[in-house]
Each structure stands twice: as structure tokens, then as C-alpha cells.
Design a protein around this motif. Structure first.
Motif, PDB file in Angstrom:
ATOM      1  N   TYR A 154     -13.589   0.508   8.183  1.00  0.00           N
ATOM      2  CA  TYR A 154     -12.116   0.700   8.895  1.00  0.00           C
ATOM      3  C   TYR A 154     -10.995   0.649   7.786  1.00  0.00           C
ATOM      4  CZ  TYR A 154      -8.074  -0.609  11.931  1.00  0.00           C
ATOM      5  OH  TYR A 154      -6.999  -0.445  12.583  1.00  0.00           O
ATOM      6  N   ASP A 155     -10.178   1.634   8.073  1.00  0.00           N
ATOM      7  CA  ASP A 155      -8.935   1.769   6.938  1.00  0.00           C
ATOM      8  C   ASP A 155      -8.058   2.546   7.644  1.00  0.00           C
ATOM      9  OD1 ASP A 155      -7.572   1.896   4.577  1.00  0.00           O
ATOM     10  OD2 ASP A 155      -9.503   0.838   3.702  1.00  0.00           O
ATOM     11  N   LEU A 156      -6.921   2.901   6.981  1.00  0.00           N
ATOM     12  CA  LEU A 156      -5.870   3.581   7.298  1.00  0.00           C
ATOM     13  C   LEU A 156      -6.262   5.123   7.574  1.00  0.00           C
ATOM     14  CD1 LEU A 156      -3.306   2.232   4.635  1.00  0.00           C
ATOM     15  CD2 LEU A 156      -3.427   1.750   7.250  1.00  0.00           C
ATOM     16  N   TRP A 189     -16.848  -1.195  -8.176  1.00  0.00           N
ATOM     17  CA  TRP A 189     -18.158  -1.508  -7.321  1.00  0.00           C
ATOM     18  C   TRP A 189     -19.473  -0.915  -8.133  1.00  0.00           C
ATOM     19  CZ3 TRP A 189     -16.969  -5.769  -5.662  1.00  0.00           C
ATOM     20  CH2 TRP A 189     -15.893  -6.032  -5.073  1.00  0.00           C
ATOM     21  N   LEU A 221     -11.370   1.788  -7.257  1.00  0.00           N
ATOM     22  CA  LEU A 221     -12.359   0.638  -6.744  1.00  0.00           C
ATOM     23  C   LEU A 221     -13.691   0.984  -6.778  1.00  0.00           C
ATOM     24  CD1 LEU A 221     -10.157   0.049  -3.542  1.00  0.00           C
ATOM     25  CD2 LEU A 221     -10.385  -1.453  -5.275  1.00  0.00           C
ATOM     26  N   TYR A 249      -0.174   3.903  -2.441  1.00  0.00           N
ATOM     27  CA  TYR A 249      -0.410   5.206  -1.925  1.00  0.00           C
ATOM     28  C   TYR A 249       0.918   6.190  -1.953  1.00  0.00           C
ATOM     29  CZ  TYR A 249      -4.429   3.037  -0.208  1.00  0.00           C
ATOM     30  OH  TYR A 249      -5.559   2.338   0.001  1.00  0.00           O
ATOM     31  N   GLY A 282     -10.855  -2.439   5.853  1.00  0.00           N
ATOM     32  CA  GLY A 282     -10.164  -2.033   4.670  1.00  0.00           C
ATOM     33  C   GLY A 282     -11.340  -1.650   3.625  1.00  0.00           C
ATOM     34  N   CYS A 301     -12.127   1.289   2.362  1.00  0.00           N
ATOM     35  CA  CYS A 301     -11.585   2.077   1.552  1.00  0.00           C
ATOM     36  C   CYS A 301     -12.865   3.412   1.042  1.00  0.00           C
ATOM     37  CB  CYS A 301     -11.090   1.396   0.208  1.00  0.00           C
ATOM     38  SG  CYS A 301      -9.774   2.378  -0.536  1.00  0.00           S
ATOM     39  N   LEU A 334      -6.663  -8.829   3.415  1.00  0.00           N
ATOM     40  CA  LEU A 334      -6.592  -7.310   2.973  1.00  0.00           C
ATOM     41  C   LEU A 334      -5.717  -7.324   1.651  1.00  0.00           C
ATOM     42  CD1 LEU A 334      -6.545  -4.979   6.086  1.00  0.00           C
ATOM     43  CD2 LEU A 334      -8.341  -5.135   4.275  1.00  0.00           C
ATOM     44  N   VAL A 345      -3.995  -8.158   9.284  1.00  0.00           N
ATOM     45  CA  VAL A 345      -3.897  -7.775   7.706  1.00  0.00           C
ATOM     46  C   VAL A 345      -4.152  -9.234   7.019  1.00  0.00           C
ATOM     47  CG1 VAL A 345      -3.095  -6.911   5.703  1.00  0.00           C
ATOM     48  CG2 VAL A 345      -2.886  -5.502   7.885  1.00  0.00           C
ATOM     49  N   PHE A 382       0.973  -1.033  -0.081  1.00  0.00           N
ATOM     50  CA  PHE A 382      -0.049   0.292   0.059  1.00  0.00           C
ATOM     51  C   PHE A 382       0.798   1.126   0.026  1.00  0.00           C
ATOM     52  CE2 PHE A 382      -3.054  -3.111   0.519  1.00  0.00           C
ATOM     53  CZ  PHE A 382      -3.999  -2.726  -0.088  1.00  0.00           C
ATOM     54  N   GLY A 439      -7.450   3.317  11.720  1.00  0.00           N
ATOM     55  CA  GLY A 439      -6.316   2.654  12.544  1.00  0.00           C
ATOM     56  C   GLY A 439      -5.470   1.808  11.585  1.00  0.00           C
ATOM     57  N   LYS A 440      -4.464   1.250  11.797  1.00  0.00           N
ATOM     58  CA  LYS A 440      -3.495   0.467  10.984  1.00  0.00           C
ATOM     59  C   LYS A 440      -3.728  -0.980  11.705  1.00  0.00           C
ATOM     60  CE  LYS A 440       0.799   0.249   8.697  1.00  0.00           C
ATOM     61  NZ  LYS A 440       1.870   0.887   8.162  1.00  0.00           N
ATOM     62  N   LEU A 441      -3.957  -2.000  11.214  1.00  0.00           N
ATOM     63  CA  LEU A 441      -3.861  -3.195  11.438  1.00  0.00           C
ATOM     64  C   LEU A 441      -2.749  -3.832  11.382  1.00  0.00           C
ATOM     65  CD1 LEU A 441      -7.028  -5.085   9.457  1.00  0.00           C
ATOM     66  CD2 LEU A 441      -6.909  -4.405  11.981  1.00  0.00           C
ATOM     67  N   VAL A 499      -6.434   7.349   4.415  1.00  0.00           N
ATOM     68  CA  VAL A 499      -7.650   6.768   3.495  1.00  0.00           C
ATOM     69  C   VAL A 499      -8.875   7.353   4.020  1.00  0.00           C
ATOM     70  CG1 VAL A 499      -8.581   4.735   2.490  1.00  0.00           C
ATOM     71  CG2 VAL A 499      -6.236   4.866   2.792  1.00  0.00           C
TER      72      VAL A 499
HETATM   73  C1  LIG Z   1      -7.495  -4.116  -1.902  1.00  0.00           C
HETATM   74  S1  LIG Z   1      -8.121  -2.767  -1.078  1.00  0.00           S
HETATM   75  C2  LIG Z   1      -9.844  -3.201  -1.048  1.00  0.00           C
HETATM   76  C3  LIG Z   1     -10.637  -2.208  -0.489  1.00  0.00           C
HETATM   77  C4  LIG Z   1     -12.100  -2.270  -0.510  1.00  0.00           C
HETATM   78  N1  LIG Z   1     -12.310  -3.343   0.415  1.00  0.00           N
HETATM   79  C5  LIG Z   1     -13.134  -2.456  -1.829  1.00  0.00           C
HETATM   80  O1  LIG Z   1     -12.748  -3.507  -2.394  1.00  0.00           O
HETATM   81  O2  LIG Z   1     -13.230  -1.418  -2.267  1.00  0.00           O
HETATM   82  C6  LIG Z   1      -7.438  -2.917   0.546  1.00  0.00           C
HETATM   83  C7  LIG Z   1      -7.702  -2.003   1.567  1.00  0.00           C
HETATM   84  O3  LIG Z   1      -7.169  -2.236   2.972  1.00  0.00           O
HETATM   85  C8  LIG Z   1      -6.554  -0.916   3.338  1.00  0.00           C
HETATM   86  N2  LIG Z   1      -5.558  -1.504   4.282  1.00  0.00           N
HETATM   87  C9  LIG Z   1      -4.160  -1.876   3.868  1.00  0.00           C
HETATM   88  N3  LIG Z   1      -3.432  -2.266   4.615  1.00  0.00           N
HETATM   89  C10 LIG Z   1      -4.099  -1.685   5.999  1.00  0.00           C
HETATM   90  C11 LIG Z   1      -3.821  -1.803   7.467  1.00  0.00           C
HETATM   91  N4  LIG Z   1      -2.611  -2.284   7.920  1.00  0.00           N
HETATM   92  N5  LIG Z   1      -4.732  -1.531   8.260  1.00  0.00           N
HETATM   93  C12 LIG Z   1      -5.849  -1.147   7.679  1.00  0.00           C
HETATM   94  N6  LIG Z   1      -6.060  -1.027   6.361  1.00  0.00           N
HETATM   95  C13 LIG Z   1      -5.411  -1.454   5.452  1.00  0.00           C
HETATM   96  C14 LIG Z   1      -6.189  -0.176   2.177  1.00  0.00           C
HETATM   97  O4  LIG Z   1      -6.199   1.188   2.534  1.00  0.00           O
HETATM   98  C15 LIG Z   1      -7.324  -0.427   1.230  1.00  0.00           C
HETATM   99  O5  LIG Z   1      -8.349   0.397   1.367  1.00  0.00           O
END
Ligand SMILES: C[S@@+](CC[C@H](N)C(=O)[O-])C[C@H]1O[C@@H](n2cnc3c(N)ncnc32)[C@H](O)[C@@H]1O
Length: 264
Positions: free
Chosen positions: A207-209, A162, A158, A145, A185, A187, A245, A240, A141, A233-235, A212
Motif C-alpha cells: 500500500y502506498d501513494l 534492503w 530504500l 518527492y 508504505g 514503497c 510511516l 500514518v 514526503f 491510496g493516501k492514508l 509511488v
Molecule cells: C520511510 S518510507 C519506507 C518505505 C518502505 N517501508 C521501506 O522500508 O522500503 C515510508 C513510505 O510511506 C509512504 N507514505 C508516506 N505517507 C503516506 C500516506 N499518507 N499514505 C500512504 N503511504 C504513505 C511513502 O511513499 C514511503 O514509501
């Protein structure tokens, strides 16, 4: 097994050989704004007028337009006046509700660029973000990003996907018993939007970064939409992995190992 006809005239090989040219013609016409201009003009325009509006060479634009006609992305009248097809108005012009513009730009700027390193990827057995963008191959990411502009493009791309497939994905499972949904995640919230539209009594927390979430709130989910909330937050890596994700980029073996580690 190949037929004698295939071997006499290897049509399929010619198609594969030229496949990337087709993609690049479509990406270029999108990037230059050809489909947007033709949608706005509500009719047909000459190649000279299109070149002038978009600030390109006349000869280059004429060739691009003719290539788009060959690909059925444009139509031409009297060999001079070009107009969008229904498909282009619907999916390639930026202002359309179903526009795939951002998805195409993400493919043009990121995916197309990365695929130049496919040979190295096969040799090394890992992704090539380091070669392509100078970012660690561990931090997928970080590469997606690499600037705010790229991050926003990824988020739009994305949602564009959808806007076409989200309804079918959400409807594939009966989620009606679940009224409180957490989208790890999540987004830009494309799936969350589809979810509350199909299940109006549900609420979805994305839930996302942090960066984001901030952009999702500012640009993608209107504040008055109370059924979608955010948790930033950041998983950690193990979470992850568990949540898949980023596992789309992993080897099947690594996925199994990480799940077994978490289980144990
Ligand atoms: C492949 S994208 C999928 C997004 C969404 N589920 C979709 O299909 O539209 C993965 C998502 O996970 C988030 N992400 C990646 N690493 C992460 C972390 N450590 N903690 C939280 N979110 C995370 C990214 O910012 C991204 O939005």
C-alpha cells in the motif's frame, strides 16, 4: 574520560572534523561514474584516460583518484593506473546487484544538503525542509518527492538498503504463519521481495501513494511476479501516525500522544 594521550593529540577530533570530507569524496567519485567506468574497463586505467572518459579536468580527477586510494575505495599501480577494489565493484558501481549507488546519491543530494541546517534544526526544534527545499516541514514526503527524479532516487535508495539488510530483518521474525501480508508504505517493494523469497507461499500487498505505486509497478516489481500486488491510496494523518510511516522524524512525545489519541 579522555586519556592524556587523547588530549595531547586529539585524533578523534581530527577524524570528526574531516568526516564529511570522506563522505563527499565517495559521493563525488560515484556521481562522476569513476567506479562504473573502472568496472566496465575490467582492469586498470590511467588518470588521464579516466578524466577523458568522464569529461573532467586531469588535475581534479588525479586528486580525486588519489583520495579514493587513501580511503581504500581504489587501488593504484605504479602511481599511475587505478582500479576498483572488491568493495567498490560490489557496492559502488551502479550495475552491481548489491549497488548502493542510489543510496549514496540520495545522501549526497538530500541528506547532506539538509544537514547544513542542523544548527537551525536544534534552535527551532523541527526539521528544516522549508529552509532546504522550500517545502512545508509538515510534508516530509513532499520534500522527499519534490520531483519525480528525486522520488525514484529515494525508492532505489530504500531497495539498495534492503538488498543488504532485508533478509536479516525479515528473518528476525517468524512470519511463516502469515501467508497474506500487507505492507503499509511498502514503497518500491524491497522488503516485499525479501518476504516472498523467504516465505515462497506468502503474498504481499504493497500500500502506498498513487504516484509511488505507479513507479513501483513500472520499474521495480516485474508484472509476472503475481505474489506481489498493489493498493494505492493516501492514508490519513492519524493512520500514518499509527503505522509509524513517518515517525522516524518525530519526537518520542508526539508518537506517544498520537497513539494515546488513537486509543482514546
Ligand atoms: C520511510 S518510507 C519506507 C518505505 C518502505 N517501508 C521501506 O522500508 O522500503 C515510508 C513510505 O510511506 C509512504 N507514505 C508516506 N505517507 C503516506 C500516506 N499518507 N499514505 C500512504 N503511504 C504513505 C511513502 O511513499 C514511503 O514509501
Amino acid at each position: 574520560m579522555s586519556s592524556t594521550q587523547d588530549c595531547d593529540y586529539p585524533r578523534i577530533l581530527f577524524q570528526y572534523n574531516n568526516g564529511f570530507l570522506v563522505s563527499k569524496i565517495m559521493f563525488t567519485a560515484c556521481e562522476l561514474g569513476v567506479f562504473d567506468l573502472l568496472l566496465e574497463s575490467e582492469g586498470s586505467l590511467s588518470s588521464d584516460a579516466i578524466a577523458e572518459h568522464l569529461g573532467t579536468s586531469v588535475s581534479g580527477m588525479e586528486r580525486l583518484l588519489d583520495a579514493c586510494v587513501g580511503l581504500k575505495l581504489l587501488e593504484v599501480e605504479m602511481k599511475t593506473f587505478y582500479r576498483n577494489t572488491e568493495l567498490s565493484n560490489l557496492y559502488l558501481a551502479k550495475s552491481s546487484l548489491k549497488s548502493q549507488y542510489h543510496r549514496l546519491m540520495y545522501y549526497s543530494k538530500t541528506v547532506y544538503f539538509c544537514w547544513q541546517y542542523l544548527t537551525d534544526a536544534v534552535r527551532d526544534g523541527k526539521n528544516q525542509y522549508e529552509r532546504a527545499f522550500g517545502m512545508s516541514s509538515e510534508d516530509i514526503f513532499g520534500a522527499f518527492y519534490r520531483s519525480e527524479k528525486e522520488m525514484i532516487q529515494f525508492m532505489y535508495s530504500l531497495n539498495a538498503f534492503w538488498s543488504i539488510c532485508g533478509r536479516d530483518v525479515i528473518a528476525a521474525f517468524d512470519l511463516s504463519p502469515f501467508t497474506v501480508i500487507y505492507d503499509l508504505g511498502g514503497c518500491a517493494g524491497g522488503l516485499a521481495q525479501e518476504c516472498i523469497s523467504l516465505y515462497p507461499k506468502s503474498t504481499v500487498t504493497i500500500y502506498d501513494l498513487p504516484k509511488v505505486v505507479q513507479v513501483a509497478k513500472e520499474r521495480f516489481v516485474p508484472p509476472e511476479e503475481r505474489r506481489i500486488t498493489f493498493h494505492e491510496g493516501k492514508l490519513g494523518l492519524s493512520c500514518v501516525r499509527l503505522c509509524r510511516l513517518v515517525q522516524c522524524d518525530w519526537l518520542q512525545k508526539s508518537i506517544k500522544t498520537s497513539l494515546l489519541n488513537l486509543k482514546g
